[in-house]
Design a protein around this motif. Structure first.
Motif, PDB file in Angstrom:
ATOM      1  N   THR A   9     -13.312 -10.106  -2.187  1.00 10.35           N
ATOM      2  CA  THR A   9     -13.251 -10.350  -0.743  1.00 10.35           C
ATOM      3  C   THR A   9     -14.492 -11.061  -0.191  1.00 10.35           C
ATOM      4  OG1 THR A   9     -14.279  -8.216  -0.148  1.00 10.35           O
ATOM      5  CG2 THR A   9     -11.883  -8.230  -0.482  1.00 10.35           C
ATOM      6  N   SER A  10     -15.356 -11.554  -1.073  1.00  8.08           N
ATOM      7  CA  SER A  10     -16.640 -12.121  -0.639  1.00  8.08           C
ATOM      8  C   SER A  10     -16.491 -13.327   0.284  1.00  8.08           C
ATOM      9  CB  SER A  10     -17.468 -12.545  -1.860  1.00  8.08           C
ATOM     10  OG  SER A  10     -17.644 -11.477  -2.756  1.00  8.08           O
ATOM     11  N   ASN A  11     -15.394 -14.074   0.128  1.00  4.61           N
ATOM     12  CA  ASN A  11     -15.268 -15.365   0.823  1.00  4.61           C
ATOM     13  C   ASN A  11     -14.355 -15.323   2.045  1.00  4.61           C
ATOM     14  OD1 ASN A  11     -17.000 -16.800  -1.001  1.00  4.61           O
ATOM     15  ND2 ASN A  11     -15.361 -16.689  -2.506  1.00  4.61           N
ATOM     16  N   GLY A  12     -14.167 -14.136   2.607  1.00  4.88           N
ATOM     17  CA  GLY A  12     -13.471 -14.064   3.891  1.00  4.88           C
ATOM     18  C   GLY A  12     -11.996 -13.722   3.802  1.00  4.88           C
ATOM     19  N   PHE A  13     -11.392 -13.637   4.989  1.00  9.37           N
ATOM     20  CA  PHE A  13     -10.035 -13.118   5.127  1.00  9.37           C
ATOM     21  C   PHE A  13      -8.979 -13.977   4.442  1.00  9.37           C
ATOM     22  CE2 PHE A  13     -11.937 -11.310   9.162  1.00  9.37           C
ATOM     23  CZ  PHE A  13     -12.035 -10.014   8.660  1.00  9.37           C
ATOM     24  N   GLU A  14      -9.027 -15.292   4.645  1.00  3.65           N
ATOM     25  CA  GLU A  14      -7.943 -16.143   4.139  1.00  3.65           C
ATOM     26  C   GLU A  14      -7.934 -16.178   2.623  1.00  3.65           C
ATOM     27  OE1 GLU A  14      -5.410 -17.168   5.887  1.00  3.65           O
ATOM     28  OE2 GLU A  14      -6.425 -16.163   7.559  1.00  3.65           O
ATOM     29  N   ASP A  15      -9.116 -16.250   2.016  1.00  3.78           N
ATOM     30  CA  ASP A  15      -9.183 -16.252   0.555  1.00  3.78           C
ATOM     31  C   ASP A  15      -8.715 -14.906  -0.001  1.00  3.78           C
ATOM     32  OD1 ASP A  15     -10.007 -17.574  -1.960  1.00  3.78           O
ATOM     33  OD2 ASP A  15     -11.479 -15.968  -2.048  1.00  3.78           O
ATOM     34  N   THR A  16      -9.061 -13.827   0.689  1.00  2.00           N
ATOM     35  CA  THR A  16      -8.612 -12.492   0.279  1.00  2.00           C
ATOM     36  C   THR A  16      -7.092 -12.385   0.371  1.00  2.00           C
ATOM     37  OG1 THR A  16     -10.697 -11.477   0.987  1.00  2.00           O
ATOM     38  CG2 THR A  16      -8.791 -10.018   0.787  1.00  2.00           C
ATOM     39  N   LYS A  17      -6.513 -12.918   1.443  1.00  2.00           N
ATOM     40  CA  LYS A  17      -5.058 -12.900   1.593  1.00  2.00           C
ATOM     41  C   LYS A  17      -4.381 -13.685   0.476  1.00  2.00           C
ATOM     42  CE  LYS A  17      -4.407 -12.220   6.566  1.00  2.00           C
ATOM     43  NZ  LYS A  17      -3.870 -12.818   7.810  1.00  2.00           N
ATOM     44  N   ARG A  18      -4.936 -14.845   0.127  1.00  2.00           N
ATOM     45  CA  ARG A  18      -4.350 -15.666  -0.942  1.00  2.00           C
ATOM     46  C   ARG A  18      -4.292 -14.872  -2.251  1.00  2.00           C
ATOM     47  NH1 ARG A  18      -6.470 -17.735  -5.092  1.00  2.00           N
ATOM     48  NH2 ARG A  18      -8.616 -17.497  -4.350  1.00  2.00           N
ATOM     49  N   GLN A  19      -5.408 -14.235  -2.621  1.00  2.00           N
ATOM     50  CA  GLN A  19      -5.442 -13.449  -3.858  1.00  2.00           C
ATOM     51  C   GLN A  19      -4.444 -12.287  -3.806  1.00  2.00           C
ATOM     52  OE1 GLN A  19      -9.596 -12.500  -5.259  1.00  2.00           O
ATOM     53  NE2 GLN A  19     -10.114 -13.592  -3.375  1.00  2.00           N
ATOM     54  N   THR A  20      -4.365 -11.657  -2.637  1.00  2.00           N
ATOM     55  CA  THR A  20      -3.481 -10.495  -2.487  1.00  2.00           C
ATOM     56  C   THR A  20      -2.020 -10.910  -2.602  1.00  2.00           C
ATOM     57  OG1 THR A  20      -5.144  -9.467  -1.051  1.00  2.00           O
ATOM     58  CG2 THR A  20      -2.927  -8.524  -1.006  1.00  2.00           C
ATOM     59  N   ARG A  21      -1.667 -12.067  -2.030  1.00  2.00           N
ATOM     60  CA  ARG A  21      -0.286 -12.578  -2.160  1.00  2.00           C
ATOM     61  C   ARG A  21       0.059 -12.817  -3.623  1.00  2.00           C
ATOM     62  NH1 ARG A  21      -1.679 -15.632   2.476  1.00  2.00           N
ATOM     63  NH2 ARG A  21      -2.150 -17.462   1.201  1.00  2.00           N
ATOM     64  N   GLU A  22      -0.867 -13.402  -4.370  1.00  2.00           N
ATOM     65  CA  GLU A  22      -0.620 -13.681  -5.791  1.00  2.00           C
ATOM     66  C   GLU A  22      -0.416 -12.379  -6.572  1.00  2.00           C
ATOM     67  OE1 GLU A  22      -3.988 -15.991  -6.982  1.00  2.00           O
ATOM     68  OE2 GLU A  22      -3.327 -17.790  -5.891  1.00  2.00           O
ATOM     69  N   ILE A  23      -1.214 -11.378  -6.256  1.00  2.00           N
ATOM     70  CA  ILE A  23      -1.082 -10.084  -6.945  1.00  2.00           C
ATOM     71  C   ILE A  23       0.241  -9.428  -6.588  1.00  2.00           C
ATOM     72  CG2 ILE A  23      -2.002  -7.722  -7.014  1.00  2.00           C
ATOM     73  CD1 ILE A  23      -4.819  -9.047  -6.797  1.00  2.00           C
ATOM     74  N   PHE A  24       0.627  -9.484  -5.310  1.00  2.00           N
ATOM     75  CA  PHE A  24       1.881  -8.855  -4.888  1.00  2.00           C
ATOM     76  C   PHE A  24       3.074  -9.529  -5.582  1.00  2.00           C
ATOM     77  CE2 PHE A  24       5.378  -8.014  -1.806  1.00  2.00           C
ATOM     78  CZ  PHE A  24       5.367  -6.630  -1.914  1.00  2.00           C
ATOM     79  N   ALA A  25       3.006 -10.843  -5.713  1.00  2.00           N
ATOM     80  CA  ALA A  25       4.080 -11.561  -6.414  1.00  2.00           C
ATOM     81  C   ALA A  25       4.152 -11.111  -7.880  1.00  2.00           C
ATOM     82  CB  ALA A  25       3.845 -13.063  -6.333  1.00  2.00           C
ATOM     83  N   SER A  26       3.003 -10.914  -8.491  1.00  2.00           N
ATOM     84  CA  SER A  26       2.963 -10.467  -9.880  1.00  2.00           C
ATOM     85  C   SER A  26       3.511  -9.046 -10.018  1.00  2.00           C
ATOM     86  CB  SER A  26       1.519 -10.530 -10.397  1.00  2.00           C
ATOM     87  OG  SER A  26       1.448 -10.103 -11.734  1.00  2.00           O
ATOM     88  N   LEU A  27       3.189  -8.184  -9.040  1.00  2.00           N
ATOM     89  CA  LEU A  27       3.706  -6.809  -9.062  1.00  2.00           C
ATOM     90  C   LEU A  27       5.226  -6.798  -8.930  1.00  2.00           C
ATOM     91  CD1 LEU A  27       1.038  -5.056  -6.794  1.00  2.00           C
ATOM     92  CD2 LEU A  27       1.299  -4.761  -9.268  1.00  2.00           C
ATOM     93  N   ARG A  28       5.751  -7.645  -8.059  1.00  2.00           N
ATOM     94  CA  ARG A  28       7.201  -7.726  -7.895  1.00  2.00           C
ATOM     95  C   ARG A  28       7.861  -8.200  -9.195  1.00  2.00           C
ATOM     96  NH1 ARG A  28       9.312  -7.119  -2.926  1.00  2.00           N
ATOM     97  NH2 ARG A  28      11.182  -8.244  -3.524  1.00  2.00           N
ATOM     98  N   GLU A  29       7.205  -9.122  -9.866  1.00  2.00           N
ATOM     99  CA  GLU A  29       7.721  -9.614 -11.146  1.00  2.00           C
ATOM    100  C   GLU A  29       7.719  -8.489 -12.182  1.00  2.00           C
ATOM    101  OE1 GLU A  29       9.433 -12.521 -13.525  1.00  2.00           O
ATOM    102  OE2 GLU A  29       8.980 -12.601 -11.369  1.00  2.00           O
ATOM    103  N   ASP A  30       6.631  -7.715 -12.216  1.00  2.00           N
ATOM    104  CA  ASP A  30       6.554  -6.576 -13.130  1.00  2.00           C
ATOM    105  C   ASP A  30       7.686  -5.586 -12.854  1.00  2.00           C
ATOM    106  OD1 ASP A  30       4.330  -7.463 -14.464  1.00  2.00           O
ATOM    107  OD2 ASP A  30       2.912  -6.309 -13.267  1.00  2.00           O
ATOM    108  N   LEU A  31       7.945  -5.346 -11.583  1.00  2.00           N
ATOM    109  CA  LEU A  31       8.993  -4.403 -11.195  1.00  2.00           C
ATOM    110  C   LEU A  31      10.361  -4.907 -11.653  1.00  2.00           C
ATOM    111  CD1 LEU A  31       9.515  -1.748  -9.655  1.00  2.00           C
ATOM    112  CD2 LEU A  31       9.769  -3.112  -7.578  1.00  2.00           C
ATOM    113  N   ARG A  32      10.611  -6.197 -11.433  1.00  2.00           N
ATOM    114  CA  ARG A  32      11.890  -6.789 -11.839  1.00  2.00           C
ATOM    115  C   ARG A  32      12.085  -6.721 -13.348  1.00  2.00           C
ATOM    116  NH1 ARG A  32      11.027 -10.595  -7.667  1.00  2.00           N
ATOM    117  NH2 ARG A  32       9.928 -11.980  -9.077  1.00  2.00           N
ATOM    118  N   ASN A  33      10.996  -6.943 -14.084  1.00  2.00           N
ATOM    119  CA  ASN A  33      11.085  -6.993 -15.541  1.00  2.00           C
ATOM    120  C   ASN A  33      10.918  -5.635 -16.203  1.00  2.00           C
ATOM    121  OD1 ASN A  33      11.415  -9.755 -15.381  1.00  2.00           O
ATOM    122  ND2 ASN A  33       9.222 -10.190 -15.642  1.00  2.00           N
TER     123      ASN A  33
END
Length: 208
Positions: free
Chosen positions: A177-201
């Motif tokens: 989270t060092s680089n602010g809100f938008e960069d943190t949101k981008r990383q979090t979206r990528e992780i959430f997408a990966s979690l959804r993929e894990d759940l599906r698989n």
């Protein structure tokens, strides 16, 4: 899919948790849970008062968290004693919450946000672990500003916890989270997408 989310003080855990909720995850904040289990009239508060005395109560009979914090952050033994009272109550509350989510929606992603998840070993209960991290200088600046602490007091609170780099070793995912809100949101979206993929698989896989 059960997900533990942790990180040191003032790294941005609450922001990441709230954004995961916006994205569609079910979330519970352990800080809120730890407040709930010591509300006025609870067995948890009675246990804290037995251990630390009436001096940790405010005039209205509720817990004065600032007074209690000044005791436990200055004394490792007292801090561990407090954790031994609070943690079992919080874990019981989390487990009841997770069971209710699973019953209502077996396909949910359920996220538990807790600061001491790795130290307590509680992270092993979850399928995946997210560690929220930030640059130590950013962490110190955030903590002094947020809690109106001196730099020395803030450093003492940071040093009372497991080092951030140590926590990262346990993670399936890291959010910096060092680089602010938008960069943190981008990383979090990528992780959430990966979690959804894990759940599906069906690739949950318990922590070890």
């Amino acid at each position: 899919l059960t997900v533990g989310l942790t990180g040191s003080i003032a790294t941005g855990k609450s922001f990441v948790t709230e954004y995961l909720h916006e994205l569609g995850a079910e979330v519970i904040d352990a800080d809120q849970a730890s407040r709930t289990v010591v509300e006025k009239g609870t067995p948890g508060l009675a246990a804290v008062v037995r251990e630390f005395g009436d001096g940790v109560l405010a005039s209205d009979g509720t817990l004065d968290r600032k007074k209690l914090g000044s005791i436990v952050f200055a004394n490792e033994e007292r801090r561990l004693r407090l954790n031994s009272i609070i943690h079992p109550l919080v874990i019981k509350m989390q487990d009841e919450w997770l069971a209710s989510i699973e019953e209502r929606d077996p396909d949910a992603i359920a996220v538990v946000d807790a600061a001491l998840m790795i130290e307590s070993g509680g992270y092993r209960r979850f399928d995946k672990l997210i560690v929220v991290y930030c640059d130590p200088a950013v962490q110190l600046a955030r903590l002094t500003a947020r809690d109106n602490l001196s730099e020395n007091e803030a450093k003492r609170r940071i040093d009372a916890q497991m080092p951030q780099d140590e926590k990262r070793k346990f993670a399936n995912y890291v959010v910096d989270t060092s680089n602010g809100f938008e960069d943190t949101k981008r990383q979090t979206r990528e992780i959430f997408a990966s979690l959804r993929e894990d759940l599906r698989n069906g690739k949950a896989g318990q922590q070890t």
